[in-house]
Write a protein that holds these residues in place. Structure first.
Motif, PDB file in Angstrom:
ATOM      1  N   GLY A   8       0.815  -1.209   0.000  1.00  0.00           N
ATOM      2  CA  GLY A   8       0.000   0.000   0.000  1.00  0.00           C
ATOM      3  C   GLY A   8       0.848   1.258   0.000  1.00  0.00           C
ATOM      4  O   GLY A   8       0.594   2.196  -0.758  1.00  0.00           O
ATOM      5  N   ILE A   9       1.862   1.263   0.840  1.00  0.00           N
ATOM      6  CA  ILE A   9       2.731   2.442   0.940  1.00  0.00           C
ATOM      7  C   ILE A   9       3.544   2.625  -0.339  1.00  0.00           C
ATOM      8  O   ILE A   9       3.685   3.728  -0.864  1.00  0.00           O
ATOM      9  N   LEU A  10       4.017   1.504  -0.838  1.00  0.00           N
ATOM     10  CA  LEU A  10       4.793   1.525  -2.089  1.00  0.00           C
ATOM     11  C   LEU A  10       3.943   2.138  -3.208  1.00  0.00           C
ATOM     12  O   LEU A  10       4.379   3.037  -3.927  1.00  0.00           O
ATOM     13  N   VAL A  11       2.711   1.679  -3.296  1.00  0.00           N
ATOM     14  CA  VAL A  11       1.805   2.147  -4.346  1.00  0.00           C
ATOM     15  C   VAL A  11       1.514   3.639  -4.189  1.00  0.00           C
ATOM     16  O   VAL A  11       1.596   4.409  -5.146  1.00  0.00           O
ATOM     17  N   LYS A  12       1.220   4.042  -2.952  1.00  0.00           N
ATOM     18  CA  LYS A  12       0.874   5.444  -2.688  1.00  0.00           C
ATOM     19  C   LYS A  12       1.995   6.374  -3.164  1.00  0.00           C
ATOM     20  O   LYS A  12       1.752   7.372  -3.851  1.00  0.00           O
ATOM     21  N   HIS A  13       3.214   5.990  -2.812  1.00  0.00           N
ATOM     22  CA  HIS A  13       4.352   6.845  -3.185  1.00  0.00           C
ATOM     23  C   HIS A  13       4.653   6.767  -4.679  1.00  0.00           C
ATOM     24  O   HIS A  13       5.046   7.761  -5.280  1.00  0.00           O
ATOM     25  N   ALA A  14       4.449   5.593  -5.232  1.00  0.00           N
ATOM     26  CA  ALA A  14       4.691   5.440  -6.676  1.00  0.00           C
ATOM     27  C   ALA A  14       3.749   6.347  -7.464  1.00  0.00           C
ATOM     28  O   ALA A  14       4.158   7.001  -8.430  1.00  0.00           O
ATOM     29  N   ILE A  15       2.486   6.419  -7.043  1.00  0.00           N
ATOM     30  CA  ILE A  15       1.503   7.268  -7.740  1.00  0.00           C
ATOM     31  C   ILE A  15       1.925   8.734  -7.614  1.00  0.00           C
ATOM     32  O   ILE A  15       1.865   9.501  -8.567  1.00  0.00           O
ATOM     33  N   LYS A  16       2.393   9.087  -6.410  1.00  0.00           N
ATOM     34  CA  LYS A  16       2.825  10.463  -6.179  1.00  0.00           C
ATOM     35  C   LYS A  16       3.999  10.820  -7.104  1.00  0.00           C
ATOM     36  O   LYS A  16       4.022  11.885  -7.732  1.00  0.00           O
ATOM     37  N   ILE A  17       4.939   9.911  -7.169  1.00  0.00           N
ATOM     38  CA  ILE A  17       6.105  10.132  -8.045  1.00  0.00           C
ATOM     39  C   ILE A  17       5.637  10.262  -9.496  1.00  0.00           C
ATOM     40  O   ILE A  17       6.032  11.176 -10.220  1.00  0.00           O
ATOM     41  N   ALA A  18       4.757   9.359  -9.898  1.00  0.00           N
ATOM     42  CA  ALA A  18       4.270   9.361 -11.284  1.00  0.00           C
ATOM     43  C   ALA A  18       3.574  10.683 -11.610  1.00  0.00           C
ATOM     44  O   ALA A  18       3.767  11.248 -12.686  1.00  0.00           O
ATOM     45  N   GLU A  19       2.792  11.173 -10.653  1.00  0.00           N
ATOM     46  CA  GLU A  19       2.079  12.431 -10.919  1.00  0.00           C
ATOM     47  C   GLU A  19       3.033  13.615 -10.963  1.00  0.00           C
ATOM     48  O   GLU A  19       2.920  14.486 -11.811  1.00  0.00           O
ATOM     49  N   GLU A  20       4.003  13.605 -10.057  1.00  0.00           N
ATOM     50  CA  GLU A  20       4.976  14.701 -10.054  1.00  0.00           C
ATOM     51  C   GLU A  20       5.804  14.723 -11.329  1.00  0.00           C
ATOM     52  O   GLU A  20       6.197  15.768 -11.828  1.00  0.00           O
ATOM     53  N   LEU A  21       6.085  13.537 -11.854  1.00  0.00           N
ATOM     54  CA  LEU A  21       6.901  13.440 -13.073  1.00  0.00           C
ATOM     55  C   LEU A  21       6.057  13.570 -14.343  1.00  0.00           C
ATOM     56  O   LEU A  21       6.593  13.481 -15.445  1.00  0.00           O
ATOM     57  N   CYS A  22       4.747  13.750 -14.177  1.00  0.00           N
ATOM     58  CA  CYS A  22       3.827  13.746 -15.321  1.00  0.00           C
ATOM     59  C   CYS A  22       4.069  12.508 -16.187  1.00  0.00           C
ATOM     60  O   CYS A  22       4.237  12.607 -17.414  1.00  0.00           O
ATOM     61  N   SER A  23       4.106  11.374 -15.571  1.00  0.00           N
ATOM     62  CA  SER A  23       4.413  10.121 -16.275  1.00  0.00           C
ATOM     63  C   SER A  23       3.370   9.790 -17.330  1.00  0.00           C
ATOM     64  O   SER A  23       2.197  10.146 -17.183  1.00  0.00           O
ATOM     65  N   THR A  24       3.835   9.089 -18.376  1.00  0.00           N
ATOM     66  CA  THR A  24       2.903   8.687 -19.427  1.00  0.00           C
ATOM     67  C   THR A  24       2.193   7.387 -19.057  1.00  0.00           C
ATOM     68  O   THR A  24       1.154   7.074 -19.620  1.00  0.00           O
ATOM     69  N   ALA A  25       2.769   6.640 -18.114  1.00  0.00           N
ATOM     70  CA  ALA A  25       2.123   5.393 -17.695  1.00  0.00           C
ATOM     71  C   ALA A  25       2.727   4.873 -16.403  1.00  0.00           C
ATOM     72  O   ALA A  25       3.855   5.229 -16.034  1.00  0.00           O
ATOM     73  N   ILE A  26       1.930   4.049 -15.724  1.00  0.00           N
ATOM     74  CA  ILE A  26       2.425   3.310 -14.565  1.00  0.00           C
ATOM     75  C   ILE A  26       2.368   1.842 -14.958  1.00  0.00           C
ATOM     76  O   ILE A  26       1.360   1.386 -15.511  1.00  0.00           O
ATOM     77  N   ILE A  27       3.458   1.130 -14.733  1.00  0.00           N
ATOM     78  CA  ILE A  27       3.471  -0.291 -15.088  1.00  0.00           C
ATOM     79  C   ILE A  27       3.651  -1.109 -13.811  1.00  0.00           C
ATOM     80  O   ILE A  27       4.589  -0.888 -13.048  1.00  0.00           O
ATOM     81  N   VAL A  28       2.727  -2.011 -13.579  1.00  0.00           N
ATOM     82  CA  VAL A  28       2.713  -2.790 -12.344  1.00  0.00           C
ATOM     83  C   VAL A  28       3.134  -4.221 -12.628  1.00  0.00           C
ATOM     84  O   VAL A  28       2.594  -4.859 -13.524  1.00  0.00           O
ATOM     85  N   SER A  29       4.107  -4.711 -11.879  1.00  0.00           N
ATOM     86  CA  SER A  29       4.477  -6.122 -11.972  1.00  0.00           C
ATOM     87  C   SER A  29       4.376  -6.722 -10.591  1.00  0.00           C
ATOM     88  O   SER A  29       5.173  -6.412  -9.704  1.00  0.00           O
ATOM     89  N   GLY A  30       3.378  -7.528 -10.370  1.00  0.00           N
ATOM     90  CA  GLY A  30       3.151  -8.114  -9.050  1.00  0.00           C
ATOM     91  C   GLY A  30       1.716  -8.560  -8.936  1.00  0.00           C
ATOM     92  O   GLY A  30       0.925  -8.331  -9.843  1.00  0.00           O
ATOM     93  N   ASP A  31       1.381  -9.194  -7.816  1.00  0.00           N
ATOM     94  CA  ASP A  31       0.022  -9.721  -7.683  1.00  0.00           C
ATOM     95  C   ASP A  31      -0.888  -8.769  -6.930  1.00  0.00           C
ATOM     96  O   ASP A  31      -1.369  -9.088  -5.851  1.00  0.00           O
ATOM     97  N   PHE A  32      -1.070  -7.589  -7.431  1.00  0.00           N
ATOM     98  CA  PHE A  32      -2.024  -6.675  -6.806  1.00  0.00           C
ATOM     99  C   PHE A  32      -2.575  -5.760  -7.889  1.00  0.00           C
ATOM    100  O   PHE A  32      -1.982  -5.619  -8.944  1.00  0.00           O
TER     101      PHE A  32
END
Ligand code: ATP
Length: 293
Positions: A8-32
């Motif tokens: 949960g924490i990993l995801v929360k921060h990853a989204i924050k990073i992605a938004e700050e970087l104006c990312s074109t995509a988030i790619i998830v590898s894992g069972d969630f």
């Protein structure tokens, strides 16, 4: 703290990073999944990376130095393996899908570890290598050939093992150095029905991939022939050991002409690109990432 919290924490921060970087995509590898997360950034899922046999080699040495090595090396391998997995997924989606260039954020969760990685799609070694083909084959044609190659590789996974090769560009020289093994199924057809840039024509290409031999395709994407045999001198062709006649001759024709070869191996569905007699790229089959709706 349980795994749930960590993820949960990993995801929360990853989204924050992605938004700050104006990312074109988030790619998830894992069972969630991130179904409950609110963000405008497209989210892709890739199946977890299959660990190779080497990844699981652990010895329990008594010597300190060796023991440390035995702990560190698998960690490094795991980290690089997973990062490359995200990079390859991004590159493939960029080449044959809709993913734009820009920074992507990857979230990796394995049984033991979690990580957030960022990756610049335009700097991907895979994409940069592919750009080397642009002078010889229309990039859109190259994309189409790779998309079909991946489709063939994936149907190979479902039990119908198919191997074939696309020889792209420099058709005059390629046709001179080859002959029909069987009647050319594309002979006499209108250009519009054998143009790779029209997706409607992909099905027939996939069907003719079952024929023996190779495809010859112009740099503009018009299929000239299928069921073609390459008359080349395969001596002194230095490619990965264990590959058979079709791969060797595909590599050889790129040494003798300006053509580029895309091969799909019957066993395992590995896609390779050859240029100037050498392997330019080798893509192990991986399932395409799926986009979260
Ligand atoms: N020079 C060539 N030109 C066109 N097709 C060829 C050539 N040499 C072999 N082939 C065809 O490729 C097919 C596969 O042969 P082989 O197993 O030796 O190649 P390979 O490189 O291992 O390819 P695959 O991974 O598809 O099996 C055979 O059916 C053969 O007829």
């Amino acid at each position: 703290m349980g795994t749930m919290d960590t993820t949960g924490i990993l995801v929360k921060h990853a989204i924050k990073i992605a938004e700050e970087l104006c990312s074109t995509a988030i790619i998830v590898s894992g069972d969630f999944d991130l179904a409950d997360i609110e963000t405008n950034i497209p989210i892709y899922y890739v199946p977890r990376r299959q660990k190779s046999i080497i990844d699981n080699l652990i010895s329990d040495s008594q010597e300190d130095e060796k023991r440390l090595k035995n702990i560190l090396e698998p960690m490094v391998r795991e980290a690089t393996g997973n990062t490359q997995h995200i990079e390859q997924a991004a590159a493939i989606e960029h080449i044959i899908g809709e993913l734009r260039t820009g920074t992507i954020v990857g979230i990796i969760q394995t049984r033991e570890s979690g990580a957030i990685v960022t990756h610049e799609v335009s700097q991907s070694p895979l994409i940069r290598t592919l750009q080397k083909c642009e002078e010889r084959v229309d990039p859109e044609v190259m994309r189409a050939a790779l998309a079909i190659a991946f489709d063939i590789a994936s149907s190979g996974r479902e039990g119908h093992k198919i191997g074939t090769a696309f020889i792209l560009g420099d058709i005059e020289e390629v046709l001179q150095r080859s002959h029909q093994m069987i009647l050319n199924p594309y002979a006499g057809h209108k250009d519009e029905h054998r143009n790779l840039l029209n997706k409607k024509n992909w099905e027939s290409v996939k069907e003719f991939a079952l024929l023996d031999g190779v495809f010859v395709i112009s740099k503009e994407g018009i299929v000239q022939a299928a069921g073609r045999y390459l008359d080349v001198d395969a001596k002194e062709i230095d490619i990965e050991q264990g590959l058979g006649g079709r791969h060797v001759s595909a590599a050889a024709i790129t040494r003798d002409t300006f053509a580029i070869a895309v091969t799909i191996s019957e066993s395992g569905g590995t896609v390779r690109i050859y240029m100037d007699g050498k392997e330019l790229l080798c893509l192990d089959y991986m399932e395409r990432p799926t986009l979260q709706k």
